[in-house]
Each structure stands twice: as C-alpha cells, then as structure tokens.
Design an enzyme around this catalytic site. Structure first.
Site, short mmCIF file in Angstrom:
data_model
loop_
_atom_site.label_atom_id
_atom_site.label_comp_id
_atom_site.label_asym_id
_atom_site.label_seq_id
_atom_site.Cartn_x
_atom_site.Cartn_y
_atom_site.Cartn_z
N ASP A 17 0.84 -1.20 0.00
CA ASP A 17 0.00 0.00 0.00
C ASP A 17 0.87 1.25 0.00
O ASP A 17 1.51 1.58 1.00
CB ASP A 17 -0.92 0.00 1.23
CG ASP A 17 -2.12 -0.91 1.04
OD1 ASP A 17 -2.57 -1.09 -0.11
OD2 ASP A 17 -2.61 -1.46 2.05
N ASP A 158 -10.13 -5.42 -1.14
CA ASP A 158 -9.09 -4.89 -0.25
C ASP A 158 -9.78 -4.06 0.82
O ASP A 158 -10.44 -3.06 0.50
CB ASP A 158 -8.12 -4.03 -1.09
CG ASP A 158 -6.94 -3.50 -0.29
OD1 ASP A 158 -6.78 -3.89 0.89
OD2 ASP A 158 -6.19 -2.69 -0.84
#
Ligand code: ZN
Length: 206
Positions: A17, A158
């Site tokens: 991320d 996600d």
C-alpha cells in the site's frame, strides 16, 4: 518490512500500500522502498496498490522497477487507458482501483484495458477498518461486466478481509483477496494466509 514478508511464505502475492498523504490522509512507503523490497524478494509477486494523486505520472515507474501488478486509482487518473497501456507495455499487470463510492459501470466499455479491478471494501487510507458489506452488490456487478467481456480479469477486494468476510467476497465473485490486519495481528501470519486460501469450496481460478 523484509521480516514481515518472510513471515508469509504461503501468500500468493505481497500487496504494498503506497500512500502519499494527498489521495488519502496517510503516508506510507514510496518507490525507493518498493524498489528495495523488489531487490530483497526476487521471487515474490509484488502487487503495488498506489493510493496517490497524479497516477498517470507515477504509476508506470512501479512497473519499471519490477512489480508484477500495479494498481492505480480511477479517481486519481485523467487518462486511465493510456496509463494502463503504459504499465502493460512495461510487462506488468495493469489494475484499476475504485473507492467505495465510485461505481464500476463507467468502466464497462473499457474493462479489457485492465488485468484486474480492485474494489475497495473500506475507505482507503488506514488498516484495521471494518469490511463494508454494502460493496457486495458492486463486486457482483463487476463480475457480470468481466464475464460479459470474455476476458480473464481478476477482481480484487481490499479492506476488512478476514476469515469472517472472505466467503461473502468469494460468493460475490472476487478472486483476489488482500488481508492485512487479519494476517499480521496474529501469532502465526502464515497459518492465517493458508486458512484464508484453503476455504471449503474455494474455486481455483488462477
Ligand atoms: Zn491496498
């Protein structure tokens, strides 16, 4: 980070991320760190998730340094087709991410420009949030669009994915599952990864 990655040898991919404190109100890692992860884990499938503004300018660099998949956000891109093509030309999978409030339908006609669609199941920016069950219909609609296209496009979820939410995502048509907190908060992250993957009745698409 290297140590954490070594704790999940059973994972199919490592999801990174990247946050810039502009697209989302949080700052994580950027290109140099991803580059050193690449160097230290040569056999690992790196799945970069860019939560950054000006994706068109910055996303291809992540393919260039060797990430296998690069996700940029539709909301941060003025030219998603051109950016996806640039990523693919560099040998990576091109993936487009959608915030919870962004509909999938505008992508229907250009879906084959992408190898994967990332459906955010929390507001992007922070780990540890609760899974939004309101995203399940969007996952189903995405599966319909992908099926109609006839292409092999992965649907990734996600945010808040855990043992208690993964089956709903699977039923709705997702086939790539990102889990952060669920995996790393326990004593044995790799056992959690195996438990998430080896679900009863899990179809093996890939
Ligand atoms: Zn992510």
């Amino acid at each position: 980070l290297d140590e954490e990655i070594r704790r999940i040898p059973s994972a199919d991919a490592v999801h990174l991320d990247v946050m810039d404190n502009h697209f989302v109100p949080n700052l994580t890692i950027g290109l140099p760190v991803v580059e050193s992860i690449r160097a230290n884990h040569p056999g690992t499938f790196l799945d970069a998730h860019l939560m950054i503004t000006d994706a068109d300018r910055h996303a291809p660099a992540y393919a260039e340094i060797g990430c296998e998949s690069v996700t940029f956000h539709l909301e941060a891109s003025a030219a998603p087709i051109r950016t996806a093509r640039a990523i693919r030309a560099l040998g990576a999978k091109a993936s487009v991410g959608l915030r919870p409030q962004t509909p999938i339908e505008p992508l229907a006609d250009i879906i084959t420009e992408f190898d994967m669609v990332l459906i955010m199941t929390v507001d992007p920016g922070f780990g540890g949030q609760s899974f939004l069950t309101s995203m399940l219909p969007k996952i189903r609609r995405t599966r319909d669009i992908v099926q109609r296209s006839g292409a092999d496009i992965w649907i990734q979820v996600d945010g808040g994915v855990s043992e208690s939410t993964i089956d709903q995502c699977l039923d709705a048509g997702a086939d790539v599952f990102v889990a952060g907190s669920a995996v790393f908060r326990g004593e044995d992250p790799d056992a959690v990864v195996r438990g998430l993957r080896d679900r009863p009745g899990t179809p093996c698409r890939h």
